[in-house]
Design a protein around this motif. Structure first.
Motif, PDB file in Angstrom:
ATOM      1  N   GLY A   8      -0.346  13.841 -10.970  1.00 13.04           N
ATOM      2  CA  GLY A   8      -0.785  14.346  -9.684  1.00 13.04           C
ATOM      3  C   GLY A   8       0.261  14.338  -8.591  1.00 13.04           C
ATOM      4  N   GLY A   9       1.430  13.792  -8.875  1.00 13.97           N
ATOM      5  CA  GLY A   9       2.473  13.786  -7.860  1.00 13.97           C
ATOM      6  C   GLY A   9       3.034  15.182  -7.646  1.00 13.97           C
ATOM      7  N   GLY A  10       3.885  15.310  -6.610  1.00 13.95           N
ATOM      8  CA  GLY A  10       4.488  16.595  -6.340  1.00 13.95           C
ATOM      9  C   GLY A  10       5.093  16.644  -4.957  1.00 13.95           C
ATOM     10  N   LEU A  11       5.405  17.866  -4.526  1.00 14.78           N
ATOM     11  CA  LEU A  11       5.993  18.106  -3.214  1.00 14.78           C
ATOM     12  C   LEU A  11       4.928  18.673  -2.289  1.00 14.78           C
ATOM     13  CD1 LEU A  11       8.442  18.419  -1.298  1.00 14.78           C
ATOM     14  CD2 LEU A  11       8.825  20.659  -2.361  1.00 14.78           C
ATOM     15  N   VAL A  12       4.791  18.105  -1.114  1.00 11.01           N
ATOM     16  CA  VAL A  12       3.785  18.542  -0.151  1.00 11.01           C
ATOM     17  C   VAL A  12       4.371  18.436   1.254  1.00 11.01           C
ATOM     18  CG1 VAL A  12       2.752  16.242   0.046  1.00 11.01           C
ATOM     19  CG2 VAL A  12       1.359  18.269   0.527  1.00 11.01           C
ATOM     20  N   LEU A  18      -2.617  14.922  -1.438  1.00 19.08           N
ATOM     21  CA  LEU A  18      -2.428  14.872  -2.878  1.00 19.08           C
ATOM     22  C   LEU A  18      -3.427  13.877  -3.449  1.00 19.08           C
ATOM     23  CD1 LEU A  18       1.457  14.726  -3.429  1.00 19.08           C
ATOM     24  CD2 LEU A  18      -0.058  16.595  -4.101  1.00 19.08           C
ATOM     25  N   ARG A  19      -3.786  14.088  -4.708  1.00 20.16           N
ATOM     26  CA  ARG A  19      -4.653  13.143  -5.404  1.00 20.16           C
ATOM     27  C   ARG A  19      -3.941  12.689  -6.662  1.00 20.16           C
ATOM     28  NH1 ARG A  19     -10.023  11.689  -5.367  1.00 20.16           N
ATOM     29  NH2 ARG A  19     -10.997  11.126  -7.356  1.00 20.16           N
ATOM     30  N   LEU A  20      -3.624  11.408  -6.716  1.00 23.53           N
ATOM     31  CA  LEU A  20      -3.002  10.824  -7.896  1.00 23.53           C
ATOM     32  C   LEU A  20      -4.077  10.295  -8.830  1.00 23.53           C
ATOM     33  CD1 LEU A  20      -0.044   8.806  -6.333  1.00 23.53           C
ATOM     34  CD2 LEU A  20      -0.140  11.216  -6.959  1.00 23.53           C
ATOM     35  N   SER A  21      -3.814  10.415 -10.123  1.00 24.52           N
ATOM     36  CA  SER A  21      -4.698   9.840 -11.121  1.00 24.52           C
ATOM     37  C   SER A  21      -3.890   8.983 -12.081  1.00 24.52           C
ATOM     38  CB  SER A  21      -5.424  10.936 -11.896  1.00 24.52           C
ATOM     39  OG  SER A  21      -6.320  11.637 -11.077  1.00 24.52           O
ATOM     40  N   CYS A  22      -4.565   8.028 -12.679  1.00 23.29           N
ATOM     41  CA  CYS A  22      -3.944   7.141 -13.652  1.00 23.29           C
ATOM     42  C   CYS A  22      -4.918   7.005 -14.819  1.00 23.29           C
ATOM     43  CB  CYS A  22      -3.651   5.795 -13.013  1.00 23.29           C
ATOM     44  SG  CYS A  22      -3.055   4.522 -14.148  1.00 23.29           S
ATOM     45  N   GLY A 115       2.327   1.771 -15.240  1.00 25.10           N
ATOM     46  CA  GLY A 115       2.629   3.119 -15.678  1.00 25.10           C
ATOM     47  C   GLY A 115       4.088   3.451 -15.424  1.00 25.10           C
ATOM     48  N   GLN A 116       4.478   4.661 -15.774  1.00 24.41           N
ATOM     49  CA  GLN A 116       5.870   5.073 -15.639  1.00 24.41           C
ATOM     50  C   GLN A 116       6.183   5.624 -14.254  1.00 24.41           C
ATOM     51  OE1 GLN A 116       3.559   6.991 -16.861  1.00 24.41           O
ATOM     52  NE2 GLN A 116       3.930   8.952 -15.854  1.00 24.41           N
ATOM     53  N   GLY A 117       5.153   5.898 -13.485  1.00 20.80           N
ATOM     54  CA  GLY A 117       5.332   6.379 -12.128  1.00 20.80           C
ATOM     55  C   GLY A 117       5.268   7.891 -12.002  1.00 20.80           C
ATOM     56  N   THR A 118       4.892   8.340 -10.817  1.00 24.24           N
ATOM     57  CA  THR A 118       4.861   9.762 -10.500  1.00 24.24           C
ATOM     58  C   THR A 118       5.468   9.962  -9.112  1.00 24.24           C
ATOM     59  OG1 THR A 118       3.467  11.758 -10.405  1.00 24.24           O
ATOM     60  CG2 THR A 118       2.496   9.726  -9.548  1.00 24.24           C
ATOM     61  N   GLN A 119       6.317  10.970  -8.978  1.00 18.50           N
ATOM     62  CA  GLN A 119       7.057  11.186  -7.729  1.00 18.50           C
ATOM     63  C   GLN A 119       6.184  11.922  -6.715  1.00 18.50           C
ATOM     64  OE1 GLN A 119      10.438  10.372  -6.816  1.00 18.50           O
ATOM     65  NE2 GLN A 119       9.670  11.023  -4.805  1.00 18.50           N
ATOM     66  N   VAL A 120       6.164  11.392  -5.508  1.00 20.42           N
ATOM     67  CA  VAL A 120       5.526  12.063  -4.373  1.00 20.42           C
ATOM     68  C   VAL A 120       6.591  12.290  -3.319  1.00 20.42           C
ATOM     69  CG1 VAL A 120       3.876  11.824  -2.488  1.00 20.42           C
ATOM     70  CG2 VAL A 120       3.246  11.087  -4.796  1.00 20.42           C
TER      71      VAL A 120
END
Length: 124
Positions: A8-12, A18-22, A115-120
């Protein structure tokens, strides 16, 4: 072992959402307290939000209170982080983590699985 996979990460743009999920697997998700942490470049990992096993008790860092909301769905083995009114200073890699500490913890040392992480990335 518990496996945690964020998405769910990304550029905003600033002010956006944004909505992150795990997604959790490998152990009984509903028996663990869960948390979100984040780490910006050159900074230490910091606590964002935590939730107890049932979802009935939550705690958010002052820096995100009123903008971010942690939640969980034990039937789907999923942890979520709804992020609204995003600011450039929210830019970081976001990690979900699982802890045996009850009802929850703000200390990353008390989380056993990550977790491995997600970039925001929030642009100004």
């Amino acid at each position: 072992q518990m496996q945690l996979v964020e998405s769910g990460g990304g550029l905003v743009q600033a002010g956006g959402s944004l909505r992150l999920s795990c997604a959790a697997s490998g152990r009984t998700f509903s028996t663990y307290a869960m948390g979100w942490f984040r780490q910006a470049p050159g900074k230490e990992r910091e606590f964002v939000a935590a939730i107890d096993w049932s979802g009935g008790t939550t705690y958010h860092a002052d820096s995100v209170k009123g903008r971010f909301t942690i939640s969980r769905d034990n039937a789907k083995n999923t942890l979520n982080l709804q992020m609204n009114s995003l600011k450039p200073e929210d830019t970081a890699v976001y990690y979900c983590a699982a802890s045996n500490y009850a009802p929850y913890s703000v200390d990353s040392r008390e989380y056993a699985y990550w977790g491995q992480g997600t970039q925001v990335t929030v642009s100004s």
